[in-house]
Design a protein around this motif. Sequence first.
Motif, PDB file in Angstrom:
ATOM      1  N   PRO A  93     -87.181   9.733  38.989  1.00 30.08           N
ATOM      2  CA  PRO A  93     -88.484   9.097  39.228  1.00 30.08           C
ATOM      3  C   PRO A  93     -88.734   8.008  38.185  1.00 30.08           C
ATOM      4  CG  PRO A  93     -88.664  11.502  39.198  1.00 30.08           C
ATOM      5  CD  PRO A  93     -87.304  11.171  38.683  1.00 30.08           C
ATOM      6  N   LEU A  94     -89.185   6.858  38.643  1.00 22.08           N
ATOM      7  CA  LEU A  94     -89.450   5.729  37.758  1.00 22.08           C
ATOM      8  C   LEU A  94     -90.941   5.419  37.715  1.00 22.08           C
ATOM      9  CD1 LEU A  94     -86.555   3.305  38.807  1.00 22.08           C
ATOM     10  CD2 LEU A  94     -86.542   5.015  36.972  1.00 22.08           C
ATOM     11  N   HIS A  95     -91.380   4.879  36.583  1.00 22.74           N
ATOM     12  CA  HIS A  95     -92.776   4.475  36.415  1.00 22.74           C
ATOM     13  C   HIS A  95     -92.927   2.965  36.363  1.00 22.74           C
ATOM     14  CE1 HIS A  95     -93.785   8.654  34.514  1.00 22.74           C
ATOM     15  NE2 HIS A  95     -93.530   8.714  35.814  1.00 22.74           N
ATOM     16  N   GLY A  96     -91.921   2.237  36.817  1.00 23.36           N
ATOM     17  CA  GLY A  96     -92.008   0.784  36.879  1.00 23.36           C
ATOM     18  C   GLY A  96     -90.650   0.145  36.666  1.00 23.36           C
ATOM     19  N   MET A  97     -90.445  -1.008  37.329  1.00 22.98           N
ATOM     20  CA  MET A  97     -89.298  -1.869  37.079  1.00 22.98           C
ATOM     21  C   MET A  97     -89.796  -3.306  37.092  1.00 22.98           C
ATOM     22  SD  MET A  97     -85.988  -0.317  39.146  1.00 22.98           S
ATOM     23  CE  MET A  97     -86.725  -0.237  40.792  1.00 22.98           C
ATOM     24  N   HIS A  98     -89.105  -4.156  36.343  1.00 27.49           N
ATOM     25  CA  HIS A  98     -89.542  -5.547  36.228  1.00 27.49           C
ATOM     26  C   HIS A  98     -88.343  -6.431  35.930  1.00 27.49           C
ATOM     27  CE1 HIS A  98     -92.285  -8.819  35.763  1.00 27.49           C
ATOM     28  NE2 HIS A  98     -92.300  -8.861  34.450  1.00 27.49           N
ATOM     29  N   ASP A  99     -88.331  -7.608  36.557  1.00 28.13           N
ATOM     30  CA  ASP A  99     -87.288  -8.615  36.355  1.00 28.13           C
ATOM     31  C   ASP A  99     -87.850  -9.684  35.427  1.00 28.13           C
ATOM     32  OD1 ASP A  99     -85.246 -10.504  36.673  1.00 28.13           O
ATOM     33  OD2 ASP A  99     -86.185 -11.331  38.471  1.00 28.13           O
ATOM     34  N   PRO A 100     -87.469  -9.695  34.142  1.00 29.76           N
ATOM     35  CA  PRO A 100     -88.025 -10.693  33.226  1.00 29.76           C
ATOM     36  C   PRO A 100     -87.480 -12.081  33.542  1.00 29.76           C
ATOM     37  CG  PRO A 100     -86.297  -9.469  32.127  1.00 29.76           C
ATOM     38  CD  PRO A 100     -86.470  -8.835  33.485  1.00 29.76           C
ATOM     39  N   THR A 101     -88.366 -13.047  33.684  1.00 27.00           N
ATOM     40  CA  THR A 101     -87.939 -14.406  34.022  1.00 27.00           C
ATOM     41  C   THR A 101     -88.456 -15.358  32.952  1.00 27.00           C
ATOM     42  OG1 THR A 101     -89.854 -14.593  35.517  1.00 27.00           O
ATOM     43  CG2 THR A 101     -87.755 -13.944  36.496  1.00 27.00           C
ATOM     44  N   GLU A 102     -89.383 -16.249  33.323  1.00 29.40           N
ATOM     45  CA  GLU A 102     -89.915 -17.209  32.343  1.00 29.40           C
ATOM     46  C   GLU A 102     -90.605 -16.473  31.201  1.00 29.40           C
ATOM     47  OE1 GLU A 102     -92.185 -20.560  33.758  1.00 29.40           O
ATOM     48  OE2 GLU A 102     -91.272 -20.366  35.732  1.00 29.40           O
ATOM     49  N   GLY A 146     -95.871   7.025  25.783  1.00 28.49           N
ATOM     50  CA  GLY A 146     -94.685   7.812  25.471  1.00 28.49           C
ATOM     51  C   GLY A 146     -93.525   7.556  26.404  1.00 28.49           C
ATOM     52  N   ASP A 147     -93.788   6.938  27.565  1.00 27.07           N
ATOM     53  CA  ASP A 147     -92.692   6.591  28.464  1.00 27.07           C
ATOM     54  C   ASP A 147     -91.712   5.663  27.761  1.00 27.07           C
ATOM     55  OD1 ASP A 147     -93.645   8.102  30.553  1.00 27.07           O
ATOM     56  OD2 ASP A 147     -94.310   6.405  31.771  1.00 27.07           O
ATOM     57  N   HIS A 148     -90.439   5.845  28.083  1.00 26.67           N
ATOM     58  CA  HIS A 148     -89.406   4.999  27.491  1.00 26.67           C
ATOM     59  C   HIS A 148     -89.310   3.655  28.213  1.00 26.67           C
ATOM     60  CE1 HIS A 148     -86.876   8.395  25.433  1.00 26.67           C
ATOM     61  NE2 HIS A 148     -88.034   8.182  24.848  1.00 26.67           N
ATOM     62  N   LEU A 149     -89.005   2.622  27.437  1.00 21.64           N
ATOM     63  CA  LEU A 149     -88.681   1.300  27.962  1.00 21.64           C
ATOM     64  C   LEU A 149     -87.170   1.133  27.897  1.00 21.64           C
ATOM     65  CD1 LEU A 149     -91.435  -0.727  26.079  1.00 21.64           C
ATOM     66  CD2 LEU A 149     -91.375  -0.276  28.530  1.00 21.64           C
ATOM     67  N   VAL A 150     -86.569   0.901  29.060  1.00 19.68           N
ATOM     68  CA  VAL A 150     -85.122   0.758  29.168  1.00 19.68           C
ATOM     69  C   VAL A 150     -84.804  -0.657  29.614  1.00 19.68           C
ATOM     70  CG1 VAL A 150     -83.058   1.518  30.434  1.00 19.68           C
ATOM     71  CG2 VAL A 150     -84.767   3.194  29.665  1.00 19.68           C
ATOM     72  N   VAL A 151     -83.772  -1.260  29.028  1.00 22.10           N
ATOM     73  CA  VAL A 151     -83.291  -2.571  29.471  1.00 22.10           C
ATOM     74  C   VAL A 151     -81.837  -2.422  29.896  1.00 22.10           C
ATOM     75  CG1 VAL A 151     -82.801  -4.957  28.834  1.00 22.10           C
ATOM     76  CG2 VAL A 151     -84.887  -3.845  27.995  1.00 22.10           C
ATOM     77  N   ALA A 152     -81.556  -2.861  31.124  1.00 25.27           N
ATOM     78  CA  ALA A 152     -80.193  -2.814  31.660  1.00 25.27           C
ATOM     79  C   ALA A 152     -79.597  -4.214  31.717  1.00 25.27           C
ATOM     80  CB  ALA A 152     -80.207  -2.190  33.056  1.00 25.27           C
ATOM     81  N   LEU A 180     -82.813  -6.034  33.670  1.00 26.80           N
ATOM     82  CA  LEU A 180     -83.740  -5.173  34.404  1.00 26.80           C
ATOM     83  C   LEU A 180     -84.479  -4.308  33.412  1.00 26.80           C
ATOM     84  CD1 LEU A 180     -84.856  -4.010  37.066  1.00 26.80           C
ATOM     85  CD2 LEU A 180     -82.943  -2.379  37.043  1.00 26.80           C
ATOM     86  N   CYS A 181     -85.804  -4.434  33.400  1.00 29.42           N
ATOM     87  CA  CYS A 181     -86.657  -3.598  32.556  1.00 29.42           C
ATOM     88  C   CYS A 181     -87.156  -2.412  33.380  1.00 29.42           C
ATOM     89  CB  CYS A 181     -87.845  -4.392  32.024  1.00 29.42           C
ATOM     90  SG  CYS A 181     -87.407  -5.822  31.041  1.00 29.42           S
ATOM     91  N   ILE A 182     -87.082  -1.220  32.797  1.00 31.13           N
ATOM     92  CA  ILE A 182     -87.428   0.004  33.509  1.00 31.13           C
ATOM     93  C   ILE A 182     -88.332   0.852  32.624  1.00 31.13           C
ATOM     94  CG2 ILE A 182     -86.511   2.042  34.706  1.00 31.13           C
ATOM     95  CD1 ILE A 182     -83.763   0.590  34.743  1.00 31.13           C
ATOM     96  N   VAL A 183     -89.365   1.438  33.235  1.00 31.49           N
ATOM     97  CA  VAL A 183     -90.210   2.418  32.560  1.00 31.49           C
ATOM     98  C   VAL A 183     -89.893   3.789  33.149  1.00 31.49           C
ATOM     99  CG1 VAL A 183     -92.557   3.198  32.094  1.00 31.49           C
ATOM    100  CG2 VAL A 183     -92.045   0.745  32.149  1.00 31.49           C
ATOM    101  N   VAL A 184     -89.611   4.752  32.277  1.00 33.42           N
ATOM    102  CA  VAL A 184     -89.220   6.080  32.742  1.00 33.42           C
ATOM    103  C   VAL A 184     -89.739   7.119  31.761  1.00 33.42           C
ATOM    104  CG1 VAL A 184     -86.994   5.964  31.527  1.00 33.42           C
ATOM    105  CG2 VAL A 184     -87.238   7.454  33.537  1.00 33.42           C
ATOM    106  N   ALA A 185     -90.120   8.290  32.280  1.00 33.40           N
ATOM    107  CA  ALA A 185     -90.538   9.382  31.411  1.00 33.40           C
ATOM    108  C   ALA A 185     -89.382   9.769  30.488  1.00 33.40           C
ATOM    109  CB  ALA A 185     -90.970  10.577  32.248  1.00 33.40           C
ATOM    110  N   PRO A 186     -89.680  10.118  29.237  1.00 30.10           N
ATOM    111  CA  PRO A 186     -88.603  10.368  28.265  1.00 30.10           C
ATOM    112  C   PRO A 186     -87.633  11.458  28.688  1.00 30.10           C
ATOM    113  CG  PRO A 186     -90.759  11.012  27.385  1.00 30.10           C
ATOM    114  CD  PRO A 186     -91.010  10.231  28.623  1.00 30.10           C
ATOM    115  N   GLN A 187     -88.114  12.470  29.410  1.00 30.11           N
ATOM    116  CA  GLN A 187     -87.198  13.543  29.832  1.00 30.11           C
ATOM    117  C   GLN A 187     -86.200  13.085  30.884  1.00 30.11           C
ATOM    118  OE1 GLN A 187     -90.491  13.459  30.383  1.00 30.11           O
ATOM    119  NE2 GLN A 187     -91.061  14.364  32.364  1.00 30.11           N
ATOM    120  N   HIS A 188     -86.479  11.934  31.533  1.00 28.69           N
ATOM    121  CA  HIS A 188     -85.581  11.430  32.570  1.00 28.69           C
ATOM    122  C   HIS A 188     -84.667  10.302  32.081  1.00 28.69           C
ATOM    123  CE1 HIS A 188     -87.382  13.916  35.572  1.00 28.69           C
ATOM    124  NE2 HIS A 188     -88.541  13.310  35.553  1.00 28.69           N
ATOM    125  N   SER A 189     -84.900   9.783  30.879  1.00 34.19           N
ATOM    126  CA  SER A 189     -84.105   8.631  30.448  1.00 34.19           C
ATOM    127  C   SER A 189     -82.619   8.955  30.281  1.00 34.19           C
ATOM    128  CB  SER A 189     -84.692   8.001  29.184  1.00 34.19           C
ATOM    129  OG  SER A 189     -84.695   8.903  28.104  1.00 34.19           O
TER     130      SER A 189
END
Length: 338
Positions: free
Chosen positions: A219-228, A158-164, A279-288
Amino acid sequence: MNNETTFGTGKLPPDFLARLLARYGSTDPRLVVRPGLGLDAAVLDLGDQYLVAKSDPITFATSEIGWYAVHVNANDVACMGGTPHWFLATLLLPPGSSATLIASLFAQIHEACASLSVTLVGGHTEISHGLERPLVAGTMLGTMPKAALVTPADARPGDHLVVAKGFPIEGTAIIAHERAEELRARGWSEAEIAEAQCFLHEPGISVVRAARIAAGAVPLHGMHDPTEGGLATGLREMAQAAGLGLRVHSASLPLLPLAARLCAAFDLDPLGTIASGALCIVVAPQHSPALLAALSAENIPAVVVGKLLAAGSGEWLVTGEEQVPLPTFTVDEITRLF
């Protein structure tokens, strides 16, 4: 897969890499974040704080590779919640490399370090047999308070996936640099080519600032830098690191218009084209909402593109009314240019 299996250009197959990491991974109790799929950097406990360590080479780009090397490594430190401080660079150069070339690489590294207040502290430089072009492998070290650590361990269905920032930023710059003459022959204007080449700097491949703003907002549940492997691979790696599935909506993905045109010109799928700068971010829906507002306030575009699903639910891409498996890119689309 057996001992005679061979591989093409790009990342190792995830299942093979996972087996290697499980077999040869460290048991040092000071290692807080161990090597794993979708985990951007190692994290070590120094007692009063964490040390974040990352190594990454530049293998696709040939222009401004010193700048690339600093920023892609800094990105991964930032995605763990850390602040990059110290950089080491290994420069491997083909026979016949000129003093001008070598000096330019050092200058690029210096400029990129200065832009992040990072110190170049060491490395190695040599002329190496068998190379056709320069290669740069970097190692970035950073620190953070223990409470600042961001990992997918807390991710939940249920966590949201955000792309910046949009995608594929790095791929756009590479295409425009490596295929400039062909683009001119196809009728692209000098202004269009120059704009695409400048994607390296604007919107830029660095996500350090965006990661810092995101981590300071909610509060974040993950961040990731997509590369290859592009954004599709980056999103998949985040879900795999959390042990969960995902669903992504194609209409929500922030594909940059100029990037879309360039990829179409060379028949590349943007979802599988190297995507540093997003930048890919995982965040709880109430915080997005608060996260998106914090990024927007700093002129950083961001959008919710999907959500995590329960373990075993699969990895899906929704296009219109159709839901299909998220595409897999065993080799980055950009390799088709080389």
